[in-house]
Design a protein around this motif. Structure first.
Motif, PDB file in Angstrom:
ATOM      1  N   LEU A  49     -59.815  45.475  24.373  1.00  0.00           N
ATOM      2  CA  LEU A  49     -60.321  44.268  25.042  1.00  0.00           C
ATOM      3  C   LEU A  49     -59.190  43.336  25.483  1.00  0.00           C
ATOM      4  O   LEU A  49     -59.451  42.257  26.018  1.00  0.00           O
ATOM      5  N   GLY A  50     -57.948  43.738  25.210  1.00  0.00           N
ATOM      6  CA  GLY A  50     -56.806  42.949  25.683  1.00  0.00           C
ATOM      7  C   GLY A  50     -56.451  41.782  24.813  1.00  0.00           C
ATOM      8  O   GLY A  50     -55.920  40.771  25.324  1.00  0.00           O
ATOM      9  N   ALA A  51     -56.708  41.881  23.499  1.00  0.00           N
ATOM     10  CA  ALA A  51     -56.409  40.763  22.610  1.00  0.00           C
ATOM     11  C   ALA A  51     -54.917  40.609  22.335  1.00  0.00           C
ATOM     12  O   ALA A  51     -54.449  39.524  21.959  1.00  0.00           O
ATOM     13  N   LEU A  52     -54.176  41.682  22.510  1.00  0.00           N
ATOM     14  CA  LEU A  52     -52.760  41.667  22.115  1.00  0.00           C
ATOM     15  C   LEU A  52     -51.951  40.652  22.910  1.00  0.00           C
ATOM     16  O   LEU A  52     -51.185  39.863  22.345  1.00  0.00           O
ATOM     17  N   SER A  53     -52.125  40.636  24.215  1.00  0.00           N
ATOM     18  CA  SER A  53     -51.286  39.774  25.067  1.00  0.00           C
ATOM     19  C   SER A  53     -51.469  38.283  24.760  1.00  0.00           C
ATOM     20  O   SER A  53     -50.481  37.568  24.544  1.00  0.00           O
ATOM     21  N   PRO A  54     -52.731  37.752  24.708  1.00  0.00           N
ATOM     22  CA  PRO A  54     -52.871  36.319  24.398  1.00  0.00           C
ATOM     23  C   PRO A  54     -52.424  35.959  22.989  1.00  0.00           C
ATOM     24  O   PRO A  54     -51.888  34.878  22.757  1.00  0.00           O
ATOM     25  N   LEU A  55     -52.610  36.875  22.028  1.00  0.00           N
ATOM     26  CA  LEU A  55     -52.152  36.607  20.664  1.00  0.00           C
ATOM     27  C   LEU A  55     -50.635  36.477  20.615  1.00  0.00           C
ATOM     28  O   LEU A  55     -50.090  35.654  19.888  1.00  0.00           O
ATOM     29  N   CYS A  56     -49.943  37.339  21.407  1.00  0.00           N
ATOM     30  CA  CYS A  56     -48.465  37.274  21.447  1.00  0.00           C
ATOM     31  C   CYS A  56     -47.992  35.929  22.001  1.00  0.00           C
ATOM     32  O   CYS A  56     -46.968  35.388  21.564  1.00  0.00           O
ATOM     33  N   ARG A  57     -48.755  35.381  22.942  1.00  0.00           N
ATOM     34  CA  ARG A  57     -48.366  34.088  23.499  1.00  0.00           C
ATOM     35  C   ARG A  57     -48.589  32.957  22.496  1.00  0.00           C
ATOM     36  O   ARG A  57     -47.832  31.996  22.447  1.00  0.00           O
ATOM     37  N   LEU A  58     -49.648  33.101  21.686  1.00  0.00           N
ATOM     38  CA  LEU A  58     -50.020  32.023  20.754  1.00  0.00           C
ATOM     39  C   LEU A  58     -49.093  31.906  19.557  1.00  0.00           C
ATOM     40  O   LEU A  58     -49.115  30.883  18.849  1.00  0.00           O
ATOM     41  N   ILE A  59     -48.264  32.904  19.296  1.00  0.00           N
ATOM     42  CA  ILE A  59     -47.363  32.799  18.129  1.00  0.00           C
ATOM     43  C   ILE A  59     -46.241  31.795  18.389  1.00  0.00           C
ATOM     44  O   ILE A  59     -45.472  31.476  17.475  1.00  0.00           O
ATOM     45  N   THR A  60     -46.155  31.299  19.631  1.00  0.00           N
ATOM     46  CA  THR A  60     -45.166  30.258  19.937  1.00  0.00           C
ATOM     47  C   THR A  60     -45.859  28.905  20.183  1.00  0.00           C
ATOM     48  O   THR A  60     -45.244  27.978  20.719  1.00  0.00           O
ATOM     49  N   HIS A  61     -47.151  28.793  19.837  1.00  0.00           N
ATOM     50  CA  HIS A  61     -47.927  27.558  20.087  1.00  0.00           C
ATOM     51  C   HIS A  61     -47.377  26.414  19.237  1.00  0.00           C
ATOM     52  O   HIS A  61     -46.863  26.609  18.132  1.00  0.00           O
ATOM     53  N   GLU A  62     -47.512  25.190  19.730  1.00  0.00           N
ATOM     54  CA  GLU A  62     -47.002  24.009  19.023  1.00  0.00           C
ATOM     55  C   GLU A  62     -47.809  23.700  17.771  1.00  0.00           C
ATOM     56  O   GLU A  62     -47.282  23.180  16.790  1.00  0.00           O
ATOM     57  N   ASN A  63     -49.076  24.042  17.795  1.00  0.00           N
ATOM     58  CA  ASN A  63     -49.943  23.770  16.640  1.00  0.00           C
ATOM     59  C   ASN A  63     -49.682  24.814  15.572  1.00  0.00           C
ATOM     60  O   ASN A  63     -49.809  26.015  15.801  1.00  0.00           O
ATOM     61  N   ILE A  64     -49.349  24.340  14.397  1.00  0.00           N
ATOM     62  CA  ILE A  64     -48.977  25.239  13.317  1.00  0.00           C
ATOM     63  C   ILE A  64     -50.117  26.135  12.888  1.00  0.00           C
ATOM     64  O   ILE A  64     -49.925  27.293  12.523  1.00  0.00           O
ATOM     65  N   MET A  65     -51.342  25.634  12.935  1.00  0.00           N
ATOM     66  CA  MET A  65     -52.490  26.422  12.518  1.00  0.00           C
ATOM     67  C   MET A  65     -52.780  27.537  13.547  1.00  0.00           C
ATOM     68  O   MET A  65     -53.148  28.656  13.183  1.00  0.00           O
ATOM     69  N   VAL A  66     -52.629  27.178  14.808  1.00  0.00           N
ATOM     70  CA  VAL A  66     -52.823  28.206  15.851  1.00  0.00           C
ATOM     71  C   VAL A  66     -51.775  29.314  15.684  1.00  0.00           C
ATOM     72  O   VAL A  66     -52.095  30.509  15.713  1.00  0.00           O
ATOM     73  N   LYS A  67     -50.538  28.891  15.458  1.00  0.00           N
ATOM     74  CA  LYS A  67     -49.445  29.859  15.307  1.00  0.00           C
ATOM     75  C   LYS A  67     -49.695  30.751  14.097  1.00  0.00           C
ATOM     76  O   LYS A  67     -49.533  31.971  14.167  1.00  0.00           O
ATOM     77  N   ARG A  68     -50.113  30.114  12.940  1.00  0.00           N
ATOM     78  CA  ARG A  68     -50.323  30.892  11.716  1.00  0.00           C
ATOM     79  C   ARG A  68     -51.431  31.910  11.887  1.00  0.00           C
ATOM     80  O   ARG A  68     -51.303  33.084  11.533  1.00  0.00           O
ATOM     81  N   ASN A  69     -52.579  31.469  12.414  1.00  0.00           N
ATOM     82  CA  ASN A  69     -53.715  32.376  12.573  1.00  0.00           C
ATOM     83  C   ASN A  69     -53.421  33.517  13.567  1.00  0.00           C
ATOM     84  O   ASN A  69     -53.868  34.655  13.390  1.00  0.00           O
ATOM     85  N   ALA A  70     -52.657  33.201  14.631  1.00  0.00           N
ATOM     86  CA  ALA A  70     -52.304  34.243  15.600  1.00  0.00           C
ATOM     87  C   ALA A  70     -51.396  35.292  14.954  1.00  0.00           C
ATOM     88  O   ALA A  70     -51.562  36.508  15.155  1.00  0.00           O
ATOM     89  N   LEU A  71     -50.426  34.837  14.144  1.00  0.00           N
ATOM     90  CA  LEU A  71     -49.540  35.765  13.441  1.00  0.00           C
ATOM     91  C   LEU A  71     -50.317  36.619  12.435  1.00  0.00           C
ATOM     92  O   LEU A  71     -50.043  37.822  12.284  1.00  0.00           O
ATOM     93  N   MET A  72     -51.287  36.021  11.762  1.00  0.00           N
ATOM     94  CA  MET A  72     -52.095  36.781  10.798  1.00  0.00           C
ATOM     95  C   MET A  72     -52.913  37.854  11.514  1.00  0.00           C
ATOM     96  O   MET A  72     -53.027  38.997  11.034  1.00  0.00           O
ATOM     97  N   ALA A  73     -53.449  37.485  12.692  1.00  0.00           N
ATOM     98  CA  ALA A  73     -54.239  38.458  13.450  1.00  0.00           C
ATOM     99  C   ALA A  73     -53.356  39.625  13.922  1.00  0.00           C
ATOM    100  O   ALA A  73     -53.723  40.806  13.815  1.00  0.00           O
ATOM    101  N   LEU A  74     -52.169  39.285  14.417  1.00  0.00           N
ATOM    102  CA  LEU A  74     -51.253  40.333  14.872  1.00  0.00           C
ATOM    103  C   LEU A  74     -50.789  41.196  13.714  1.00  0.00           C
ATOM    104  O   LEU A  74     -50.643  42.420  13.845  1.00  0.00           O
ATOM    105  N   GLY A  75     -50.542  40.575  12.576  1.00  0.00           N
ATOM    106  CA  GLY A  75     -50.077  41.323  11.417  1.00  0.00           C
ATOM    107  C   GLY A  75     -51.088  42.346  10.957  1.00  0.00           C
ATOM    108  O   GLY A  75     -50.742  43.492  10.650  1.00  0.00           O
ATOM    109  N   ILE A  76     -52.383  41.938  10.887  1.00  0.00           N
ATOM    110  CA  ILE A  76     -53.409  42.875  10.449  1.00  0.00           C
ATOM    111  C   ILE A  76     -53.612  43.988  11.468  1.00  0.00           C
ATOM    112  O   ILE A  76     -53.884  45.134  11.121  1.00  0.00           O
ATOM    113  N   MET A  77     -53.457  43.654  12.762  1.00  0.00           N
ATOM    114  CA  MET A  77     -53.610  44.679  13.801  1.00  0.00           C
ATOM    115  C   MET A  77     -52.467  45.696  13.748  1.00  0.00           C
ATOM    116  O   MET A  77     -52.648  46.882  14.025  1.00  0.00           O
ATOM    117  N   ALA A  78     -51.271  45.244  13.362  1.00  0.00           N
ATOM    118  CA  ALA A  78     -50.102  46.118  13.354  1.00  0.00           C
ATOM    119  C   ALA A  78     -50.103  47.108  12.203  1.00  0.00           C
ATOM    120  O   ALA A  78     -49.238  47.980  12.139  1.00  0.00           O
TER     121      ALA A  78
END
Length: 685
Positions: A49-78
């Motif tokens: 469904l193309g979740a990888l690309s937007p998640l990769c962009r969000l790991i540099t987000h200014e909001n710490i919670m957005v960054k943390r949750n995006a990294l957790m999602a990518l980590g579990i997918m990897a």
């Protein structure tokens, strides 16, 4: 607006929310994806469904919670092995284009796992791994490593892939690695050739490129032939209708044509196929086909077939707009006309006329080939005359301007053959003389050609260079017309004999053959044919010299005795009384009596330096003695001889001969050491 509570029950909706600009939405969407990806089977769905690309962009987000949750999602997918392999190989595929990265992949032993991944059930992993290997095998060490790691079987297996991109990559990789003999051996052991033949219908061009490697190896070629593979190949060669496939097929034919089993090609009537390919409207096909014709023409049976089928088709390509095609066509004609009766066929098709036009403004390859073809054809007298009648000599001036060694060598060889004709020889001499007088156009090749051509016409050589060497042997028909002026054309003896008697110096002719006959008085000046007086006097002198001199054992005595023939031209003349010697009046009387400017040398009874030196050289050459003939200024000419002299003890001869000028005027028979005052006085005024 007041904050809204967003809930998503659809996975597509949640992935879409990853593009939101609202931080609360992003936090909840990343958290939802993290929870959803904890189940292994859901990870692949998220990728789809193309979740990888937007998640990769969000790991540099200014909001710490957005960054943390995006990294957790990518980590579990990897944590999914296939996904890791896919993206790791994708990264390596991009990196392996760079040379330094290729070296690092090889050093860090990246090839073993990549070869293993060729058998991955995931097509993306397979494709990426294959692409990395393809980039790596551009280097010899990696080619060897892939073979040693057992890469041939999985590569062959990939020929049956459902994905064309994988098939093509596998074939391109096989094409590179089968350039090595050991790899070809393994390929055969794994029945790779059979698998290749089975897939011909689908893999056309790439498969043929792999086959080409095997056809360059005589051992592989014989094994293919023994197993019936060559017959199967020939059946395929006869049917393609795609230009790329035709090019590859013709390349295969060319490789086989260079082997000793080329008869198989003839047995399958490959000549007919090649002639048909010559008419294909594709420059690449026509070029490749001409090269195949060139290779196959060295087989006599095939050449006979081309004589009946292909000459017009090849000649037609000389008119092509493509310089590449024209060069290949002239190459084919080189072999077709090499010592064969096809010269007549080319000539009858007016091919030499078109070939002569190729000498103007063509590329070096075409120029060299064209000169070679014309040279082959000119070996036959009838064709040579026709070639000359179409201005070949003038056309050959163009390639003589080239700096390409092959062009110059073949052009000069062509000139040499064409110069067998007297008229052409004179024209060639004029051309080369003009070229050698130019600082910009003169070359070692043109000088060599001039020397070779002059060596075949010593009369012209003496006129132009004022020098005949020890190896230049004067024969019947030689004449001395004096020193040629710059830009002056050199006339033949026949042309000179037809000129009205004039006040200029006479032309001295050497002819002791019975072919010389007196002119008929009944003939008018306009219709009489060129004939000369029989020089019986020279014949008598030659016979006397042979009897008297050949019996002498000492070479110095032979030269001294031969010098005494100057007695026939008036004997010794004192230096201070030379002006009283009546040689000018004598020649005027001879010219008047003969009614010709040409005077046979045997009739001369009052001669000076230039006449005596010519007679000496002529007689020396007749009896096997060695000397030169050198022309100086003011009617001076002399002969140089070489003698080995003994040392003071008289026991040994010197290693180098001494050089002497032979006195024929003042003290006939005296040998004057070169560069001494006496020799200088003899050769100059």
């Amino acid at each position: 607006f007041e904050p809204l509570c967003v809930e998503g029950k659809s996975l597509q909706t949640v992935v879409l929310l990853l593009k939101s600009t609202e931080e609360d939405v992003l936090i909840k969407a990343c958290e939802a994806i993290h929870l959803f990806a904890e189940k292994a089977e859901n990870k692949v769905s998220l990728l789809g469904l193309g979740a990888l690309s937007p998640l990769c962009r969000l790991i540099t987000h200014e909001n710490i919670m957005v960054k943390r949750n995006a990294l957790m999602a990518l980590g579990i997918m990897a944590t999914n092995d296939v996904i890791i392999q896919e993206f790791a190989t994708l990264c390596l595929a991009s990196l392996s284009v760079d040379f330094i990265c290729k070296v690092q992949i090889f050093i860090r032993e990246g090839l073993p796992p990549l070869v293993q991944l060729l058998s991955s059930p995931d097509p993306d992993v397979t494709k990426n791994s294959l692409e990395v290997i393809y980039n790596q095998v551009q280097d010899y060490h990696s080619r060897q490593a892939v073979h040693e790691l057992g890469g041939i079987p999985p590569l062959l297996q990939l020929l049956e892939s459902d994905f064309p991109v994988i098939q093509h990559l596998a074939l391109k990789t096989l094409q590179i690695i089968t350039a090595d003999k050991d790899t070809r051996d393994t390929f055969r052991e794994e029945q790779g050739f059979e698998k290749l033949l089975d897939d011909f219908c689908d893999l056309h061009v790439e498969a043929l490129q792999v086959v080409v490697n095997f056809l360059t190896d005589s051992e592989s070629l014989h094994l293919i032939h023994q197993d019936g593979g060559l017959t199967r190949l020939m059946e395929f060669f006869l049917t393609p209708n795609i230009s790329e496939v035709q090019c590859s097929a013709v390349e295969c034919i060319t490789r086989v044509a260079h082997s000793e089993i080329r008869r198989v090609l003839h047995e399958h009537n490959v000549e007919k196929v090649l002639v048909e390919f010559l008419s294909v409207e594709d420059d690449r096909v026509q070029t490749a086909t001409c090269k195949a014709v060139h290779a196959l023409s060295f087989y006599r049976a095939s050449m006979d077939s081309f004589r009946d089928l292909g000459i017009p088709a090849v000649l037609e390509l000389l008119n092509s707009e493509s310089s590449m095609v024209r060069e290949a066509a002239t190459l084919a004609l080189c072999s077709l006309t090499d010592g064969s009766q096809l010269n007549v066929a080319v000539s009858e098709a007016r091919g030499h006329k078109v070939l002569i036009q190729q000498l103007y403004g063509s590329c070096p390859g075409t120029l060299a080939n064209t000169a070679a073809v014309l040279c082959n054809m000119a070996e036959q007298v009838v064709i040579r005359s026709s070639i000359l009648s179409h201005g070949a000599m003038q056309a050959l001036v163009e390639p003589l301007k080239s700096t390409n060694p092959q062009v110059l060598v073949k052009t000069l060889r062509c000139l040499t053959v064409l110069a067998c004709e007297a008229d052409a020889r004179a024209e060639a001499l004029e051309m080369l003389q003009e070229i050698n007088q130019s600082e910009s156009r003169r070359s070692s090749f043109s000088s060599l050609a001039m020397t070779s051509l002059l060596n075949s016409n010593l009369s012209v050589k003496y006129s132009l260079t004022d020098n005949l060497t020890f190896t230049d042997i004067i024969r019947d028909g030689f004449y001395d017309a004096g020193k040629a002026r710059a830009g002056q054309s050199i006339l033949t003896l026949e042309e000179l004999s037809k000129q009205p008697v004039n006040q200029h110096r006479p032309i001295i002719a050497v002819e002791e053959d019975d072919r010389l006959k007196e002119k008929s008085e009944s003939e008018t000046p306009d219709d009489k044919q060129w004939k000369m007086m029989d020089d019986a006097s020279l014949q008598n002198i030659v016979q006397e010299v042979k009897k008297s001199i050949l019996s002498l054992s000492d070479e110095r005595e032979q030269y001294a005795a031969l010098a005494l023939v100057s007695d026939t031209m008036g004997g010794a003349v004192e230096r201070d009384k030379l002006h009283e010697f009546p040689w000018v009046l004598h020649f005027s009387e001879l010219k008047f009596r003969l009614q010709s400017n040409v005077v046979p040398i045997g009739l001369i009874r009052r001669g000076i330096y230039c006449h005596r030196a010519l007679l000496f050289k002529c007689l020396a050459d007749c009896i096997g003695l060695s000397c030169t003939l050198v022309r100086g200024e003011y009617n001076r000419a002399w002969n140089e001889v070489r003698l080995f002299t003994g040392n003071p003890s008289g026991k040994e001869l010197s290693s180098q001969p001494s050089r002497y000028i032979v006195d024929l005027m003042h003290q006939p028979g005296c040998l004057l050491a070169v560069n001494t005052l006496a020799a200088v006085r003899y050769t100059t005024i």
